[in-house]
Design a protein around this motif. Structure first.
Motif, PDB file in Angstrom:
ATOM      1  N   GLN A  73       7.484  11.747  -2.694  1.00  0.00           N
ATOM      2  CA  GLN A  73       8.725  11.807  -3.471  1.00  0.00           C
ATOM      3  C   GLN A  73       8.585  12.865  -4.571  1.00  0.00           C
ATOM      4  OE1 GLN A  73      11.287   9.094  -2.690  1.00  0.00           O
ATOM      5  NE2 GLN A  73      12.356  10.924  -3.336  1.00  0.00           N
ATOM      6  N   LYS A  97      10.627   4.533   4.941  1.00  0.00           N
ATOM      7  CA  LYS A  97      10.844   3.562   3.863  1.00  0.00           C
ATOM      8  C   LYS A  97      11.341   2.225   4.399  1.00  0.00           C
ATOM      9  CE  LYS A  97      11.513   5.919  -0.471  1.00  0.00           C
ATOM     10  NZ  LYS A  97      12.425   6.602  -1.384  1.00  0.00           N
ATOM     11  N   LYS A  98      12.290   2.305   5.331  1.00  0.00           N
ATOM     12  CA  LYS A  98      12.855   1.078   5.899  1.00  0.00           C
ATOM     13  C   LYS A  98      11.809   0.309   6.698  1.00  0.00           C
ATOM     14  CE  LYS A  98      16.569   0.511   8.602  1.00  0.00           C
ATOM     15  NZ  LYS A  98      17.645   1.107   9.411  1.00  0.00           N
ATOM     16  N   MET A 146       4.027   7.580  -0.231  1.00  0.00           N
ATOM     17  CA  MET A 146       5.469   7.798  -0.390  1.00  0.00           C
ATOM     18  C   MET A 146       5.793   8.247  -1.810  1.00  0.00           C
ATOM     19  SD  MET A 146       7.320   4.881   1.859  1.00  0.00           S
ATOM     20  CE  MET A 146       7.295   4.958   3.653  1.00  0.00           C
ATOM     21  N   HIS A 147       5.091   7.662  -2.762  1.00  0.00           N
ATOM     22  CA  HIS A 147       5.291   8.026  -4.169  1.00  0.00           C
ATOM     23  C   HIS A 147       4.950   9.503  -4.373  1.00  0.00           C
ATOM     24  CE1 HIS A 147       5.311   7.760  -8.508  1.00  0.00           C
ATOM     25  NE2 HIS A 147       4.069   8.232  -8.541  1.00  0.00           N
ATOM     26  N   LEU A 183       8.865   9.790   4.101  1.00  0.00           N
ATOM     27  CA  LEU A 183       9.932   9.029   3.445  1.00  0.00           C
ATOM     28  C   LEU A 183      10.948   8.487   4.454  1.00  0.00           C
ATOM     29  CD1 LEU A 183      10.330  11.344   0.335  1.00  0.00           C
ATOM     30  CD2 LEU A 183       9.172   9.137   0.436  1.00  0.00           C
ATOM     31  N   GLU A 217       2.639   3.090   0.219  1.00  0.00           N
ATOM     32  CA  GLU A 217       3.510   3.228  -0.959  1.00  0.00           C
ATOM     33  C   GLU A 217       3.034   4.372  -1.851  1.00  0.00           C
ATOM     34  OE1 GLU A 217       5.523  -1.143  -1.722  1.00  0.00           O
ATOM     35  OE2 GLU A 217       3.513  -0.794  -2.536  1.00  0.00           O
ATOM     36  N   LYS A 226       9.521  -1.457   4.343  1.00  0.00           N
ATOM     37  CA  LYS A 226      10.203  -2.633   3.781  1.00  0.00           C
ATOM     38  C   LYS A 226      10.149  -3.780   4.783  1.00  0.00           C
ATOM     39  CE  LYS A 226      14.109  -2.553   0.708  1.00  0.00           C
ATOM     40  NZ  LYS A 226      15.297  -1.722   0.525  1.00  0.00           N
TER      41      LYS A 226
END
Length: 149
Positions: free
Chosen positions: A119, A75-76, A115-116, A72, A112, A79
């Motif tokens: 999380q 994330k940046k 990451m999901h 995590l 993604e 993006k």
């Protein structure tokens, strides 16, 4: 005499390309120049995209069941990668970029997913994670690992 195709797709008798100058229309010249510019721009941009992959993959390599939340931190970066891919590969609209764009989207999708799952695992405080979430996470990690080989 053998025929040769020059970069513009015109037929030339063998050797003709080197001796006689073949006249291209201004439109053909512009198209050739544009293709050359696109390719050199793409080279630079792909290096930048690769650098972002390396950053994300480096974090992935450090992810295990104990510190699954570590991904995590990227994330940046993800993006940034999404934005870069969309900009430089023009959303895959140009045929020359379509395959690369599709591959990027697949990579981004896998990250993604990971990451999901991460999380969910983080939220669950590692204690009461369903085996299904763990299995999905492993599947995404495996897919990402295969993509980065």
């Amino acid at each position: 005499m053998t025929e040769e195709l020059c970069a513009c797709g015109h037929h030339h008798a063998h050797g003709e390309m080197h001796h006689e100058h073949h006249a291209h229309t201004p439109a053909e010249l512009a198209a050739l120049r544009r293709k050359k510019d696109q390719l050199s721009m793409l080279q630079g941009n792909m290096r930048e995209i690769q650098a972002l992959h390396d950053k994300i993959d480096g974090a992935l390599a450090r992810v295990d069941r104990e510190n699954v939340g570590f991904i995590l931190t990227q994330k940046k970066t993800l993006k940034e990668l999404k934005k870069l891919a969309a900009t430089v590969l023009g959303g895959g609209k140009e045929p020359i970029f379509a395959t690369l764009y599709a591959a990027e989207m697949e990579y981004i999708g896998n990250i993604e997913d990971i990451m999901h799952h991460a999380q969910i695992l983080k939220r669950a405080g590692q204690g009461n994670v369903t085996p299904e979430v763990m299995a999905n996470m492993e599947k995404s990690l495996k897919a990402a690992a295969e993509l980065t080989e």
